[in-house]
Design a protein around this motif. Structure first.
Motif, PDB file in Angstrom:
ATOM      1  N   SER A  35       0.828  -1.213   0.000  1.00  0.00           N
ATOM      2  CA  SER A  35       0.000   0.000   0.000  1.00  0.00           C
ATOM      3  C   SER A  35       0.861   1.261   0.000  1.00  0.00           C
ATOM      4  N   ALA A  36       2.017   1.190   0.658  1.00  0.00           N
ATOM      5  CA  ALA A  36       2.888   2.365   0.753  1.00  0.00           C
ATOM      6  C   ALA A  36       3.736   2.565  -0.500  1.00  0.00           C
ATOM      7  N   GLY A  37       4.080   1.467  -1.178  1.00  0.00           N
ATOM      8  CA  GLY A  37       4.937   1.568  -2.357  1.00  0.00           C
ATOM      9  C   GLY A  37       4.413   2.510  -3.425  1.00  0.00           C
ATOM     10  N   PRO A  38       3.129   2.404  -3.798  1.00  0.00           N
ATOM     11  CA  PRO A  38       2.606   3.329  -4.809  1.00  0.00           C
ATOM     12  C   PRO A  38       2.663   4.786  -4.380  1.00  0.00           C
ATOM     13  N   GLN A  39       2.478   5.031  -3.089  1.00  0.00           N
ATOM     14  CA  GLN A  39       2.537   6.419  -2.617  1.00  0.00           C
ATOM     15  C   GLN A  39       3.960   6.968  -2.703  1.00  0.00           C
ATOM     16  N   LEU A  40       4.947   6.109  -2.450  1.00  0.00           N
ATOM     17  CA  LEU A  40       6.336   6.521  -2.622  1.00  0.00           C
ATOM     18  C   LEU A  40       6.599   6.874  -4.079  1.00  0.00           C
ATOM     19  N   ALA A  41       6.102   6.032  -4.987  1.00  0.00           N
ATOM     20  CA  ALA A  41       6.265   6.329  -6.418  1.00  0.00           C
ATOM     21  C   ALA A  41       5.553   7.619  -6.793  1.00  0.00           C
ATOM     22  N   ASN A  42       4.356   7.820  -6.220  1.00  0.00           N
ATOM     23  CA  ASN A  42       3.593   9.038  -6.499  1.00  0.00           C
ATOM     24  C   ASN A  42       4.363  10.297  -6.120  1.00  0.00           C
ATOM     25  N   VAL A  64       7.485  10.972  -6.159  1.00  0.00           N
ATOM     26  CA  VAL A  64       8.654  11.349  -6.971  1.00  0.00           C
ATOM     27  C   VAL A  64       8.425  11.198  -8.470  1.00  0.00           C
ATOM     28  N   ALA A  65       7.255  10.677  -8.881  1.00  0.00           N
ATOM     29  CA  ALA A  65       7.015  10.404 -10.298  1.00  0.00           C
ATOM     30  C   ALA A  65       7.074  11.655 -11.156  1.00  0.00           C
ATOM     31  N   GLY A  66       6.780  12.816 -10.570  1.00  0.00           N
ATOM     32  CA  GLY A  66       6.847  14.061 -11.333  1.00  0.00           C
ATOM     33  C   GLY A  66       8.232  14.363 -11.845  1.00  0.00           C
ATOM     34  N   ASN A  67       9.256  13.748 -11.252  1.00  0.00           N
ATOM     35  CA  ASN A  67      10.639  13.953 -11.684  1.00  0.00           C
ATOM     36  C   ASN A  67      11.105  12.889 -12.668  1.00  0.00           C
ATOM     37  N   GLY A  68      10.175  12.044 -13.129  1.00  0.00           N
ATOM     38  CA  GLY A  68      10.521  11.038 -14.124  1.00  0.00           C
ATOM     39  C   GLY A  68      10.819   9.679 -13.514  1.00  0.00           C
ATOM     40  N   PHE A  69      10.908   8.670 -14.381  1.00  0.00           N
ATOM     41  CA  PHE A  69      11.129   7.312 -13.911  1.00  0.00           C
ATOM     42  C   PHE A  69      12.451   7.140 -13.169  1.00  0.00           C
ATOM     43  N   PRO A  70      13.553   7.787 -13.576  1.00  0.00           N
ATOM     44  CA  PRO A  70      14.792   7.610 -12.818  1.00  0.00           C
ATOM     45  C   PRO A  70      14.636   7.947 -11.335  1.00  0.00           C
ATOM     46  N   ALA A  71      13.843   8.977 -11.017  1.00  0.00           N
ATOM     47  CA  ALA A  71      13.619   9.327  -9.617  1.00  0.00           C
ATOM     48  C   ALA A  71      12.859   8.214  -8.896  1.00  0.00           C
ATOM     49  N   VAL A  72      11.883   7.613  -9.580  1.00  0.00           N
ATOM     50  CA  VAL A  72      11.146   6.494  -8.993  1.00  0.00           C
ATOM     51  C   VAL A  72      12.091   5.325  -8.751  1.00  0.00           C
ATOM     52  N   ALA A  73      12.894   4.998  -9.752  1.00  0.00           N
ATOM     53  CA  ALA A  73      13.803   3.860  -9.637  1.00  0.00           C
ATOM     54  C   ALA A  73      14.772   4.034  -8.475  1.00  0.00           C
ATOM     55  N   LEU A  74      15.292   5.252  -8.292  1.00  0.00           N
ATOM     56  CA  LEU A  74      16.237   5.492  -7.201  1.00  0.00           C
ATOM     57  C   LEU A  74      15.547   5.438  -5.843  1.00  0.00           C
ATOM     58  N   ALA A  75      14.301   5.913  -5.778  1.00  0.00           N
ATOM     59  CA  ALA A  75      13.555   5.830  -4.521  1.00  0.00           C
ATOM     60  C   ALA A  75      13.289   4.376  -4.150  1.00  0.00           C
ATOM     61  N   ILE A  76      12.905   3.557  -5.124  1.00  0.00           N
ATOM     62  CA  ILE A  76      12.660   2.142  -4.876  1.00  0.00           C
ATOM     63  C   ILE A  76      13.960   1.438  -4.518  1.00  0.00           C
ATOM     64  N   SER A  77      15.035   1.849  -5.144  1.00  0.00           N
ATOM     65  CA  SER A  77      16.354   1.298  -4.804  1.00  0.00           C
ATOM     66  C   SER A  77      16.682   1.555  -3.330  1.00  0.00           C
ATOM     67  N   ALA A  78      16.437   2.781  -2.890  1.00  0.00           N
ATOM     68  CA  ALA A  78      16.694   3.120  -1.486  1.00  0.00           C
ATOM     69  C   ALA A  78      15.838   2.260  -0.551  1.00  0.00           C
ATOM     70  N   LEU A  79      14.588   2.001  -0.949  1.00  0.00           N
ATOM     71  CA  LEU A  79      13.711   1.161  -0.143  1.00  0.00           C
ATOM     72  C   LEU A  79      14.255  -0.260  -0.045  1.00  0.00           C
ATOM     73  N   GLY A  80      14.747  -0.801  -1.156  1.00  0.00           N
ATOM     74  CA  GLY A  80      15.310  -2.142  -1.139  1.00  0.00           C
ATOM     75  C   GLY A  80      16.524  -2.242  -0.239  1.00  0.00           C
ATOM     76  N   PHE A  81      17.431  -1.265  -0.335  1.00  0.00           N
ATOM     77  CA  PHE A  81      18.626  -1.288   0.512  1.00  0.00           C
ATOM     78  C   PHE A  81      18.274  -1.073   1.989  1.00  0.00           C
ATOM     79  N   ALA A  82      17.248  -0.269   2.257  1.00  0.00           N
ATOM     80  CA  ALA A  82      16.803  -0.090   3.643  1.00  0.00           C
ATOM     81  C   ALA A  82      16.293  -1.415   4.216  1.00  0.00           C
ATOM     82  N   GLY A  83      15.534  -2.159   3.408  1.00  0.00           N
ATOM     83  CA  GLY A  83      15.059  -3.461   3.853  1.00  0.00           C
ATOM     84  C   GLY A  83      16.204  -4.413   4.126  1.00  0.00           C
ATOM     85  N   ALA A  84      17.207  -4.403   3.259  1.00  0.00           N
ATOM     86  CA  ALA A  84      18.370  -5.269   3.456  1.00  0.00           C
ATOM     87  C   ALA A  84      19.111  -4.903   4.744  1.00  0.00           C
ATOM     88  N   THR A  85      19.210  -3.618   5.021  1.00  0.00           N
ATOM     89  CA  THR A  85      19.878  -3.158   6.243  1.00  0.00           C
ATOM     90  C   THR A  85      19.132  -3.631   7.486  1.00  0.00           C
TER      91      THR A  85
END
Length: 398
Positions: A357-364, A366-387
């Motif tokens: 439920s939270a993932g789409p809101q995170l994408a929302n 930063v989506a105004g800055n284009g897909f690269p911004a979304v990809a980097l935000a999701i990347s940060a989420l993945g690394f946070a989970g790994a940590t």
């Protein structure tokens, strides 16, 4: 992962892996797919209910929130009443609640019907995870859990494709009629496939079962693992929301192009379960840390604007990593949960869909800055989970 009680293993033996896993996974696609089936028919719902497409999207949110919240109840109930009765009863109830959606005359009643559908559907996942963790032979358990979590991921694409085909041919109501029939058949199938299991102590109150949540969350290792689970479906749904909101460079904006991009990751969901036996040799915490790190890295690489094939390739890697992470997380959690597996897997699935439920809101955001911004935000989420998963291995036992 801890073994089931001796009374189950010695009296009944292990459940047959093939038919058990195949049936549960097929039903899992149907259940989780209900989160997505409304997406192709939003225009129809808006027209029938006299509202806008934007307002009709709340039918997805209503189902998702009820579905996730329901896990907190249905997991302990499966500990108390047994896995098979909870699964079969929940599927039968979902057949009825799904039909109610068709009869809704307005958006308000439609949302209420979707809430009811989400609550009844929530009886499936925690009990299914606990059943596989208890009744499948240890050397096949990682395979079974990986197949189930992969079916949940695959539902996001398969359900939309099938719903679109049914809607185009028979209309939107047929989507829910077909789903209701599917739930009724699933209840009958699983009643025959699943084996009766041990019920909870009849002297204990149902309310006392819910105290298991407090004990589980007081354990630092488990608490950190649950937090890391937010990144699993959170990253998965988030990056595909980003694909929809801000398509990557080189990817067309038409529905067909986006659907092909989503569907290109389905082979990863099939391939990962085939590797489950080899993956089982790796410690589940290490698998979770490595997989979430790989997902974070793959998401970051998709930010590089090198065309649609480049994005599709690394989304394949990303989805494969998520498909490895999900069963690793539930296996790590179940291994430390003792007899409260139902409650433990309920919290696990709640964390998964809270993240979804939270993932789409995170994408929302930063989506105004284009897909690269979304990809980097999701990347940060993945690394946070790994940590967080890594921190769980260093925490002191409760």
């Amino acid at each position: 992962m801890s073994s089931p009680p001796a009374t189950e293993t010695t009296v009944r033996g292990w459940a047959p892996t093939g038919r058990t896993v195949a049936t549960i996974c097929a039903v899992g696609i149907l259940v989780v797919g209900q989160l997505y089936v409304v997406l192709p028919v939003l225009g129809d719902l808006a027209q029938v209910w006299g509202t806008s497409r934007a307002a009709a999207t709340w039918t997805t949110t209503a189902f998702g929130l009820a579905y996730g919240a329901g896990f907190l109840v249905t997991g302990p109930l499966s500990d108390r009443w047994g896995r098979r009765p909870v699964i079969v009863g929940g599927l039968a109830a979902t057949a009825l609640s799904t039909l109610v959606v068709i009869a809704a005359p307005s958006l308000g009643t439609g949302l209420a019907a979707r809430v009811a559908q989400g609550l009844t559907a929530s009886f499936f996942a925690p009990a299914a995870f606990a059943y596989l963790a208890e009744r499948v032979a240890p050397h096949r358990r990682v395979f079974a859990l990986t197949c189930l979590t992969s079916s949940f991921l695959a539902a996001g694409v398969i359900a939309q494709v099938l719903a679109q085909l049914v809607d185009d041919t028979f209309g939107w109501r047929a989507v829910f009629v077909a789903s209701a029939v599917g739930f009724a058949i699933s209840a009958l199938l699983l009643r025959g496939v699943l084996e009766p299991g041990r019920r909870g102590d009849s002297a204990a109150s149902v309310g006392s079962v819910f105290t298991a949540f407090a004990g589980l969350l007081r354990a630092p290792r488990l608490a950190l693992l649950y937090l890391s689970c937010l990144a699993v479906l959170g990253s998965f749904v988030g990056i595909y929301t980003g694909v929809q909101l801000a398509p990557p460079e080189g990817v067309g904006t038409g529905s067909t192009a986006l659907l092909v991009l989503r569907a290109s990751a389905i082979p990863a969901m099939i391939a990962v379960p085939l590797l489950a036996t080899r993956l089982a040799a790796i410690n589940p915490e290490l698998r979770l840390i490595t997989a979430l790190s790989a997902a974070g890295a793959a998401a970051a690489i998709t930010a590089v604007p090198l065309g649609g094939i480049w994005v599709a390739t690394w989304l394949f890697v990303f989805v494969a990593a998520v498909a490895v992470a999900a069963p690793a997380a539930v296996q790590a959690i179940a291994a430390q949960a003792g007899e409260a597996r139902g409650a433990a897997t309920a919290l696990y699935t709640f964390a998964l869909f809270l993240g979804a439920s939270a993932g789409p809101q995170l994408a929302n955001l930063v989506a105004g800055n284009g897909f690269p911004a979304v990809a980097l935000a999701i990347s940060a989420l993945g690394f946070a989970g790994a940590t967080l998963a890594f921190a769980s291995t260093k925490a002191q036992p409760a």
